[in-house]
Design a protein around this motif. Structure first.
Motif, PDB file in Angstrom:
ATOM      1  N   ASN A 182       0.819  -1.189  -0.085  1.00  0.00           N
ATOM      2  CA  ASN A 182       0.061   0.176  -0.009  1.00  0.00           C
ATOM      3  C   ASN A 182       0.846   1.260   0.235  1.00  0.00           C
ATOM      4  O   ASN A 182       0.330   2.298   0.301  1.00  0.00           O
ATOM      5  CB  ASN A 182      -1.146  -0.156   1.073  1.00  0.00           C
ATOM      6  N   SER A 183       2.233   1.056  -0.401  1.00  0.00           N
ATOM      7  CA  SER A 183       2.946   2.282  -0.461  1.00  0.00           C
ATOM      8  C   SER A 183       3.075   2.794  -1.827  1.00  0.00           C
ATOM      9  O   SER A 183       3.279   4.073  -1.952  1.00  0.00           O
ATOM     10  CB  SER A 183       4.628   1.796  -0.087  1.00  0.00           C
ATOM     11  N   TRP A 184       2.991   2.072  -2.856  1.00  0.00           N
ATOM     12  CA  TRP A 184       3.004   2.786  -4.308  1.00  0.00           C
ATOM     13  C   TRP A 184       1.697   3.424  -4.665  1.00  0.00           C
ATOM     14  O   TRP A 184       0.608   3.090  -4.373  1.00  0.00           O
ATOM     15  CB  TRP A 184       3.229   1.450  -5.049  1.00  0.00           C
ATOM     16  N   GLN A 185       1.941   4.696  -5.410  1.00  0.00           N
ATOM     17  CA  GLN A 185       0.791   5.459  -5.845  1.00  0.00           C
ATOM     18  C   GLN A 185       0.266   4.615  -6.666  1.00  0.00           C
ATOM     19  O   GLN A 185       0.829   4.246  -7.942  1.00  0.00           O
ATOM     20  CB  GLN A 185       1.290   6.756  -6.122  1.00  0.00           C
ATOM     21  N   GLN A 186      -1.041   4.482  -6.649  1.00  0.00           N
ATOM     22  CA  GLN A 186      -1.723   3.488  -7.592  1.00  0.00           C
ATOM     23  C   GLN A 186      -1.893   3.814  -9.123  1.00  0.00           C
ATOM     24  O   GLN A 186      -2.423   3.261  -9.929  1.00  0.00           O
ATOM     25  CB  GLN A 186      -3.170   2.939  -7.040  1.00  0.00           C
ATOM     26  N   ASP A 187      -2.004   5.187  -9.142  1.00  0.00           N
ATOM     27  CA  ASP A 187      -2.205   5.617 -10.572  1.00  0.00           C
ATOM     28  C   ASP A 187      -0.954   6.435 -11.147  1.00  0.00           C
ATOM     29  O   ASP A 187      -1.028   6.972 -11.998  1.00  0.00           O
ATOM     30  CB  ASP A 187      -3.229   6.835 -10.531  1.00  0.00           C
ATOM     31  N   LYS A 188       0.252   5.805 -10.643  1.00  0.00           N
ATOM     32  CA  LYS A 188       1.635   5.817 -11.232  1.00  0.00           C
ATOM     33  C   LYS A 188       2.164   4.845 -11.792  1.00  0.00           C
ATOM     34  O   LYS A 188       2.268   3.801 -11.132  1.00  0.00           O
ATOM     35  CB  LYS A 188       2.287   6.704 -10.292  1.00  0.00           C
ATOM     36  N   THR A 189       2.726   4.905 -12.863  1.00  0.00           N
ATOM     37  CA  THR A 189       3.523   4.017 -13.549  1.00  0.00           C
ATOM     38  C   THR A 189       5.305   4.321 -13.437  1.00  0.00           C
ATOM     39  O   THR A 189       5.407   5.357 -13.743  1.00  0.00           O
ATOM     40  CB  THR A 189       2.917   3.438 -14.736  1.00  0.00           C
ATOM     41  N   ALA A 190       6.028   3.370 -13.701  1.00  0.00           N
ATOM     42  CA  ALA A 190       7.265   3.858 -13.762  1.00  0.00           C
ATOM     43  C   ALA A 190       8.049   2.777 -14.790  1.00  0.00           C
ATOM     44  O   ALA A 190       7.936   1.711 -14.715  1.00  0.00           O
ATOM     45  CB  ALA A 190       8.178   3.840 -12.389  1.00  0.00           C
ATOM     46  N   ILE A 191       8.968   3.479 -15.630  1.00  0.00           N
ATOM     47  CA  ILE A 191       9.694   2.485 -16.489  1.00  0.00           C
ATOM     48  C   ILE A 191      11.323   2.985 -16.072  1.00  0.00           C
ATOM     49  O   ILE A 191      11.623   4.119 -16.099  1.00  0.00           O
ATOM     50  CB  ILE A 191       9.358   3.103 -17.934  1.00  0.00           C
ATOM     51  N   MET A 192      11.981   2.108 -16.132  1.00  0.00           N
ATOM     52  CA  MET A 192      13.349   2.278 -15.752  1.00  0.00           C
ATOM     53  C   MET A 192      14.415   1.695 -16.959  1.00  0.00           C
ATOM     54  O   MET A 192      14.333   0.506 -17.104  1.00  0.00           O
ATOM     55  CB  MET A 192      14.206   1.560 -14.405  1.00  0.00           C
ATOM     56  N   LEU A 193      15.330   2.765 -17.330  1.00  0.00           N
ATOM     57  CA  LEU A 193      16.242   2.015 -18.502  1.00  0.00           C
ATOM     58  C   LEU A 193      17.768   2.310 -18.068  1.00  0.00           C
ATOM     59  O   LEU A 193      17.988   3.343 -17.274  1.00  0.00           O
ATOM     60  CB  LEU A 193      15.920   3.069 -19.696  1.00  0.00           C
ATOM     61  N   GLY A 194      18.550   1.375 -18.581  1.00  0.00           N
ATOM     62  CA  GLY A 194      20.021   1.546 -17.993  1.00  0.00           C
ATOM     63  C   GLY A 194      20.331   0.218 -17.440  1.00  0.00           C
ATOM     64  O   GLY A 194      19.606  -0.568 -17.140  1.00  0.00           O
ATOM     65  N   SER A 195      21.676   0.070 -17.272  1.00  0.00           N
ATOM     66  CA  SER A 195      22.301  -1.243 -16.873  1.00  0.00           C
ATOM     67  C   SER A 195      22.065  -1.476 -15.390  1.00  0.00           C
ATOM     68  O   SER A 195      22.140  -2.513 -14.805  1.00  0.00           O
ATOM     69  CB  SER A 195      23.814  -1.395 -17.055  1.00  0.00           C
ATOM     70  N   THR A 196      21.726  -0.599 -14.568  1.00  0.00           N
ATOM     71  CA  THR A 196      21.361  -0.724 -13.064  1.00  0.00           C
ATOM     72  C   THR A 196      20.010  -1.615 -13.111  1.00  0.00           C
ATOM     73  O   THR A 196      20.030  -2.478 -11.964  1.00  0.00           O
ATOM     74  CB  THR A 196      20.852   0.508 -12.359  1.00  0.00           C
ATOM     75  N   PHE A 197      19.113  -1.415 -14.066  1.00  0.00           N
ATOM     76  CA  PHE A 197      17.781  -2.581 -14.151  1.00  0.00           C
ATOM     77  C   PHE A 197      18.252  -3.552 -14.830  1.00  0.00           C
ATOM     78  O   PHE A 197      17.887  -4.698 -14.523  1.00  0.00           O
ATOM     79  CB  PHE A 197      16.866  -1.546 -14.494  1.00  0.00           C
ATOM     80  N   SER A 198      18.649  -3.481 -16.216  1.00  0.00           N
ATOM     81  CA  SER A 198      18.733  -4.431 -17.232  1.00  0.00           C
ATOM     82  C   SER A 198      19.701  -4.205 -18.383  1.00  0.00           C
ATOM     83  O   SER A 198      19.865  -2.898 -18.640  1.00  0.00           O
ATOM     84  CB  SER A 198      17.539  -4.494 -18.018  1.00  0.00           C
ATOM     85  N   PRO A 199      20.680  -5.013 -18.358  1.00  0.00           N
ATOM     86  CA  PRO A 199      21.786  -4.730 -19.202  1.00  0.00           C
ATOM     87  C   PRO A 199      21.294  -4.490 -20.725  1.00  0.00           C
ATOM     88  O   PRO A 199      22.051  -3.402 -21.358  1.00  0.00           O
ATOM     89  CB  PRO A 199      22.607  -6.228 -19.497  1.00  0.00           C
ATOM     90  N   VAL A 200      20.261  -5.001 -21.274  1.00  0.00           N
ATOM     91  CA  VAL A 200      19.461  -4.611 -22.392  1.00  0.00           C
ATOM     92  C   VAL A 200      18.237  -4.891 -22.325  1.00  0.00           C
ATOM     93  O   VAL A 200      17.634  -5.764 -22.295  1.00  0.00           O
ATOM     94  CB  VAL A 200      20.200  -5.568 -23.678  1.00  0.00           C
ATOM     95  N   GLY A 201      17.493  -3.722 -22.325  1.00  0.00           N
ATOM     96  CA  GLY A 201      16.004  -3.874 -22.007  1.00  0.00           C
ATOM     97  C   GLY A 201      15.466  -2.852 -20.965  1.00  0.00           C
ATOM     98  O   GLY A 201      15.952  -1.935 -21.087  1.00  0.00           O
ATOM     99  N   TYR A 202      14.659  -3.144 -20.113  1.00  0.00           N
ATOM    100  CA  TYR A 202      14.179  -2.260 -19.148  1.00  0.00           C
ATOM    101  C   TYR A 202      13.365  -2.739 -18.117  1.00  0.00           C
ATOM    102  O   TYR A 202      13.226  -4.040 -18.220  1.00  0.00           O
ATOM    103  CB  TYR A 202      13.162  -1.245 -19.980  1.00  0.00           C
ATOM    104  N   ALA A 203      13.074  -1.778 -17.150  1.00  0.00           N
ATOM    105  CA  ALA A 203      12.275  -2.455 -16.109  1.00  0.00           C
ATOM    106  C   ALA A 203      11.094  -1.525 -15.752  1.00  0.00           C
ATOM    107  O   ALA A 203      10.903  -0.513 -16.435  1.00  0.00           O
ATOM    108  CB  ALA A 203      13.014  -2.454 -14.700  1.00  0.00           C
TER     109      ALA A 203
END
Ligand SMILES: Cc1cc2nc3c(=O)[nH]c(=O)nc-3n(C[C@H](O)[C@H](O)[C@H](O)COP(=O)(O)OP(=O)(O)OC[C@H]3O[C@@H](n4cnc5c(N)ncnc54)[C@H](O)[C@@H]3O)c2cc1C
Length: 406
Positions: A182-203
């Motif tokens: 119940n911590s995440w704001q339910q009407d918000k989405t996030a996309i994360m790019l770069g090798s911290t998340f995925s070497p090739v791709g996204y989170a």
């Protein structure tokens, strides 16, 4: 012996493509049998459900399965932008709810769905495709039909056996946790790019109501053969600004899946056969988006099947119109997505930081159109008038050149 010996159409696969095809064909009065290998329609989940409110509503998906999103965060290692939409453009769907709803509609239209039934190989009569051998409740069964629709997803179950399909040279490998928080704001989405998340791709972080949030990582293989589940587990244990917003949580489900990323197959029809959805490579490669296309193109396949049965012509000459139909609407976008993806999957972390910094000042409508893969002259002229600086980027340059021919 079985009670479904001769059908107009057999659909293989009860994902969005197969269910939509079955619904359309049954609604036009065809006898339809859909075979699904899982024990349940819509479960286990192999996808994330990110999509577009307007488009899904137009495709007939009821509001109650569409969770609206109003805020988008896009992050790289050292950059971030946020867009706040006044109306819901992005949505996350309740996968099981939508698939079960489609199954219900296909059944009420007269189609028959059999779960726990694995299509194994094609059957031929006088050299012509006329059905499938399947394993149902552990027993071998034969189902016959005037035509088949292979909607078996990444596995391309039947066409692979027929030697038709192109190999999935490149594909996206994904892992996702469905968590309760119940911590995440339910009407918000996030996309994360770069090798911290995925070497090739996204989170991604995709909430879909009632404290449910899907958090996942996709990796483009074979550019990287990293295990997305390992990456996800490691990431969730970090103290990153996104994971901080998710804690505390419980993991209720783990979703795993693969999606083709090699563009569409050379030919999506043959005598007595149409191929739909992931099995045909009908995916927008940049985001790995396929649900909307599967629903829409599945409908096109179902309707083409109905026309073919009516005209008593299930030859490839007749079924070619199916390919003409879907390519007219999605062909260019799939191709351009594929080509742009080839460019952006080589981006370094520094390049992502730069792109995300530039995107801060880009018109939100342009970002939306780019994410949707709506690659047409309207987008090119929108960029030209609102953010011409974007044409400095190779991927956008290529987009303009291909669409405008200049
Ligand atoms: C991790 C991940 C995240 C994704 N996220 C998104 C997203 O957010 N938004 C989006 O639009 N797209 C997303 N996609 C892509 C999307 O899931 C697919 O493009 C879409 O599901 C394709 O639909 P389909 O019906 O063609 O295939 P599927 O959904 O894969 O359905 C195929 C069905 O066929 C069944 N089947 C397979 N073999 C057989 C057999 N031999 N006999 C009988 N049945 C069989 C399977 O069990 C399955 O139910 C994602 C994909 C992955 C892997």
């Amino acid at each position: 012996m079985n009670s479904f010996e001769q059908q107009d159409v057999i659909v293989i696969g009860g994902g969005p493509a197969g269910l939509s095809a079955a619904k359309a064909a049954a609604s036009k009065g065809l006898s339809v049998l859909l075979l699904e290998k899982s024990l349940e329609i819509g479960y286990p989940v192999h996808t994330s459900g990110g999509s577009w409110t307007k488009e899904l509503t137009e495709l007939g998906i009821p509001n109650k399965y569409i969770h609206p999103i109003f805020h988008l965060d896009v992050l790289s290692d050292n950059a971030k932008f946020t867009i706040d939409y006044t109306k819901s453009e992005i949505c996350i769907i309740d996968i099981r709810g939508v698939y079960q709803h489609l199954a219900e509609e296909a059944s009420l239209a007269g189609g028959v769905i059999l779960t726990n039934t694995i299509a194994r190989e094609p059957i031929y009569e006088n050299g012509k495709l006329c059905g499938v051998k399947a394993v149902r409740n552990g027993k071998l069964v034969e189902y016959k039909a005037k035509m088949l629709i292979d909607a078996s997803g990444f596995s391309s179950a039947i066409v692979r056996k027929m030697g038709i399909e192109k190999k999935n040279v490149s594909y996206g490998n994904g892992a996702e946790y469905e968590i309760i928080t119940n911590s995440w704001q339910q009407d918000k989405t996030a996309i994360m790019l770069g090798s911290t998340f995925s070497p090739v791709g996204y989170a991604w972080v995709f909430p879909y109501g009632e404290n449910r949030v899907r958090v996942g990582i996709g990796v483009v293989a074979p550019k990287s053969m990293a295990n997305p589940l390992e990456l996800l587990e490691n990431y969730m244990n970090t103290n990153h600004e996104i994971t901080r917003q998710l804690k505390p949580y419980s993991i209720l489900e783990v979703h795993l899946g693969a999606v083709p990323n090699s563009g569409y197959i050379e030919k999506s029809y043959a005598d007595n056969l149409m191929i739909v959805g992931d099995a045909a490579g009908q995916v927008l490669g940049i985001a790995g988006e396929g649900i909307r296309l599967a629903l829409d193109i599945g409908r096109m396949a179902g309707e083409t099947a109905a026309n073919a049965i009516k005209e008593q012509d299930t030859s490839e000459r007749f079924l070619k119109q199916y390919e003409t139909l879907w390519k007219k609407k999605y062909g260019l976008s799939i191709n351009l997505n594929h080509a742009m993806n080839e460019i952006i999957t080589n981006y370094s972390d520094a390049k992502w930081d730069k792109v995300i910094s530039i995107m801060k000042d880009v018109d939100p409508d342009i970002i939306l159109a780019l994410m949707k893969g709506n690659f047409d002259m309207k987008l090119v002229s929108m960029i030209l008038t609102r953010n011409p600086g974007l044409f400095a980027y190779n991927a956008i340059k290529m987009l303009r050149k291909t669409i405008s021919g200049k």
